[in-house]
Design a protein around this motif. Structure first.
Motif, PDB file in Angstrom:
ATOM      1  N   THR A  19     122.749  39.237  65.274  1.00 14.81           N
ATOM      2  CA  THR A  19     121.864  38.738  66.323  1.00 14.81           C
ATOM      3  C   THR A  19     121.701  39.820  67.379  1.00 14.81           C
ATOM      4  O   THR A  19     122.686  40.286  67.958  1.00 14.81           O
ATOM      5  CB  THR A  19     122.445  37.461  66.971  1.00 14.81           C
ATOM      6  OG1 THR A  19     122.627  36.473  65.954  1.00 14.81           O
ATOM      7  CG2 THR A  19     121.499  36.927  68.043  1.00 14.81           C
ATOM      8  N   ASN A  58     131.626  41.788  66.284  1.00 16.75           N
ATOM      9  CA  ASN A  58     131.775  40.794  65.223  1.00 16.75           C
ATOM     10  C   ASN A  58     132.786  39.740  65.669  1.00 16.75           C
ATOM     11  O   ASN A  58     133.960  40.042  65.837  1.00 16.75           O
ATOM     12  CB  ASN A  58     132.233  41.484  63.936  1.00 16.75           C
ATOM     13  CG  ASN A  58     132.177  40.563  62.745  1.00 16.75           C
ATOM     14  OD1 ASN A  58     132.384  39.362  62.854  1.00 16.75           O
ATOM     15  ND2 ASN A  58     131.890  41.136  61.588  1.00 16.75           N
ATOM     16  N   GLU A  73     124.273  32.154  71.553  1.00 21.20           N
ATOM     17  CA  GLU A  73     124.208  32.373  70.111  1.00 21.20           C
ATOM     18  C   GLU A  73     123.564  31.237  69.335  1.00 21.20           C
ATOM     19  O   GLU A  73     123.079  31.433  68.251  1.00 21.20           O
ATOM     20  CB  GLU A  73     125.610  32.661  69.546  1.00 21.20           C
ATOM     21  CG  GLU A  73     126.611  31.547  69.719  1.00 21.20           C
ATOM     22  CD  GLU A  73     127.384  31.617  71.024  1.00 21.20           C
ATOM     23  OE1 GLU A  73     128.376  30.900  71.147  1.00 21.20           O
ATOM     24  OE2 GLU A  73     126.993  32.358  71.934  1.00 21.20           O
ATOM     25  N   LYS A  74     123.534  30.041  69.887  1.00 23.57           N
ATOM     26  CA  LYS A  74     122.957  28.908  69.164  1.00 23.57           C
ATOM     27  C   LYS A  74     121.448  28.789  69.386  1.00 23.57           C
ATOM     28  O   LYS A  74     120.794  27.960  68.790  1.00 23.57           O
ATOM     29  CB  LYS A  74     123.656  27.624  69.578  1.00 23.57           C
ATOM     30  CG  LYS A  74     125.106  27.568  69.136  1.00 23.57           C
ATOM     31  CD  LYS A  74     125.650  26.181  69.324  1.00 23.57           C
ATOM     32  CE  LYS A  74     127.017  25.922  68.821  1.00 23.57           C
ATOM     33  NZ  LYS A  74     127.935  26.883  68.478  1.00 23.57           N
ATOM     34  N   PHE A  85     127.977  36.067  64.514  1.00 21.14           N
ATOM     35  CA  PHE A  85     128.606  34.754  64.584  1.00 21.14           C
ATOM     36  C   PHE A  85     128.625  34.105  63.206  1.00 21.14           C
ATOM     37  O   PHE A  85     129.279  33.102  62.996  1.00 21.14           O
ATOM     38  CB  PHE A  85     127.856  33.835  65.557  1.00 21.14           C
ATOM     39  CG  PHE A  85     127.842  34.372  66.962  1.00 21.14           C
ATOM     40  CD1 PHE A  85     128.948  34.223  67.795  1.00 21.14           C
ATOM     41  CD2 PHE A  85     126.726  35.033  67.455  1.00 21.14           C
ATOM     42  CE1 PHE A  85     128.943  34.726  69.084  1.00 21.14           C
ATOM     43  CE2 PHE A  85     126.713  35.536  68.748  1.00 21.14           C
ATOM     44  CZ  PHE A  85     127.826  35.375  69.564  1.00 21.14           C
ATOM     45  N   LYS A  86     127.850  34.668  62.278  1.00 23.75           N
ATOM     46  CA  LYS A  86     127.726  34.151  60.913  1.00 23.75           C
ATOM     47  C   LYS A  86     127.711  35.367  59.993  1.00 23.75           C
ATOM     48  O   LYS A  86     127.038  36.368  60.298  1.00 23.75           O
ATOM     49  CB  LYS A  86     126.409  33.373  60.808  1.00 23.75           C
ATOM     50  CG  LYS A  86     126.151  32.712  59.493  1.00 23.75           C
ATOM     51  CD  LYS A  86     124.832  31.935  59.552  1.00 23.75           C
ATOM     52  CE  LYS A  86     124.394  31.524  58.173  1.00 23.75           C
ATOM     53  NZ  LYS A  86     123.044  30.994  58.171  1.00 23.75           N
ATOM     54  N   ASP A  87     128.434  35.317  58.897  1.00 23.45           N
ATOM     55  CA  ASP A  87     128.557  36.450  57.989  1.00 23.45           C
ATOM     56  C   ASP A  87     127.190  37.011  57.581  1.00 23.45           C
ATOM     57  O   ASP A  87     126.290  36.254  57.225  1.00 23.45           O
ATOM     58  CB  ASP A  87     129.350  36.029  56.745  1.00 23.45           C
ATOM     59  CG  ASP A  87     129.837  37.234  55.956  1.00 23.45           C
ATOM     60  OD1 ASP A  87     130.189  38.256  56.573  1.00 23.45           O
ATOM     61  OD2 ASP A  87     129.857  37.152  54.714  1.00 23.45           O
ATOM     62  N   ILE A 120     133.536  36.976  63.965  1.00 20.75           N
ATOM     63  CA  ILE A 120     134.133  36.189  62.880  1.00 20.75           C
ATOM     64  C   ILE A 120     135.207  36.944  62.110  1.00 20.75           C
ATOM     65  O   ILE A 120     136.135  36.338  61.608  1.00 20.75           O
ATOM     66  CB  ILE A 120     133.075  35.612  61.909  1.00 20.75           C
ATOM     67  CG1 ILE A 120     132.186  36.708  61.324  1.00 20.75           C
ATOM     68  CG2 ILE A 120     132.253  34.540  62.586  1.00 20.75           C
ATOM     69  CD1 ILE A 120     131.242  36.210  60.248  1.00 20.75           C
ATOM     70  N   GLU A 156     124.814  38.167  59.336  1.00 20.47           N
ATOM     71  CA  GLU A 156     123.689  37.873  60.227  1.00 20.47           C
ATOM     72  C   GLU A 156     123.973  38.546  61.576  1.00 20.47           C
ATOM     73  O   GLU A 156     124.934  38.215  62.248  1.00 20.47           O
ATOM     74  CB  GLU A 156     123.542  36.363  60.397  1.00 20.47           C
ATOM     75  CG  GLU A 156     122.345  35.983  61.259  1.00 20.47           C
ATOM     76  CD  GLU A 156     122.200  34.470  61.362  1.00 20.47           C
ATOM     77  OE1 GLU A 156     121.551  33.884  60.475  1.00 20.47           O
ATOM     78  OE2 GLU A 156     122.758  33.890  62.312  1.00 20.47           O
ATOM     79  N   ASN A 178     119.394  40.928  58.875  1.00 22.62           N
ATOM     80  CA  ASN A 178     120.474  41.213  57.942  1.00 22.62           C
ATOM     81  C   ASN A 178     120.793  42.703  58.083  1.00 22.62           C
ATOM     82  O   ASN A 178     120.138  43.420  58.840  1.00 22.62           O
ATOM     83  CB  ASN A 178     120.121  40.793  56.498  1.00 22.62           C
ATOM     84  CG  ASN A 178     118.973  41.595  55.916  1.00 22.62           C
ATOM     85  OD1 ASN A 178     118.787  42.775  56.193  1.00 22.62           O
ATOM     86  ND2 ASN A 178     118.179  40.932  55.075  1.00 22.62           N
ATOM     87  N   LYS A 182     117.461  37.563  64.583  1.00 19.95           N
ATOM     88  CA  LYS A 182     118.559  37.701  63.636  1.00 19.95           C
ATOM     89  C   LYS A 182     118.107  38.591  62.478  1.00 19.95           C
ATOM     90  O   LYS A 182     117.062  38.347  61.887  1.00 19.95           O
ATOM     91  CB  LYS A 182     118.989  36.333  63.128  1.00 19.95           C
ATOM     92  CG  LYS A 182     119.579  35.462  64.240  1.00 19.95           C
ATOM     93  CD  LYS A 182     119.842  34.056  63.761  1.00 19.95           C
ATOM     94  CE  LYS A 182     120.381  33.105  64.792  1.00 19.95           C
ATOM     95  NZ  LYS A 182     120.523  33.495  66.145  1.00 19.95           N
TER      96      LYS A 182
END
Length: 158
Positions: A102, A44, A143-144, A96-98, A46, A100, A14, A12
């Protein structure tokens, strides 16, 4: 500068780290980097008007352009469409998260791009190009899954 070969699937990053690793622009879903001869694509999940989806191990990735019909000869749509013969390496990131990104891995076209109708940024139906992409490695990490940190990257945290 960190080279893209140090980034491992599941890692992951930034936005700044992604740009440093690939030498690409800090924005957009398709980021061409001439310095590293790569195209970074970001799916993306989200916040996006694009209907990117995985079907049987293939990512159906929507091309570039947010308003009106898309063109296969437009900017990075052309780069991606010709990636089998233009020498550009394509790397996929999913969000999956703002803020971040992957890393999923290097991808290639599974088959020719096709068209479908999706809404544009104003909610109007338009023609888009969808690129069927498969991972070179053949494996997609969920993703987890815990991030595997790159030992050689200066920005990795143990």
């Amino acid at each position: 500068m960190v080279h893209e070969s140090y980034v491992v699937p599941g890692e992951k990053l930034n936005n700044a780290e992604l740009c440093e690793a690939f030498g690409c622009s800090p924005q957009g879903g398709m980021r061409r980097a001439h310095k590293t001869n790569t195209l970074v694509i970001v799916s993306n999940h989200i916040k996006s008007i694009y209907d990117d989806r995985w079907l049987e191990g293939v990512l159906h990735y929507t091309g570039m352009g947010t308003k009106g019909d898309q063109s296969l000869t437009f900017q990075q749509n052309k780069t991606l469409a010709e990636s089998g013969s233009n020498g550009v390496t394509v790397h996929l990131f999913e969000v999956f998260k703002d803020q971040e990104y992957t890393y999923v891995g290097e991808v290639v076209l599974e088959s020719k791009p096709y068209t479908e109708t999706q809404d544009d940024e104003q909610g109007k139906p338009r023609k888009v190009y969808v690129f069927p992409l498969k991972l070179v490695s053949g494996d997609r990490l969920v993703e987890k899954q815990e991030s595997r940190q790159c030992r050689e990257c200066p920005f990795s945290q143990s």
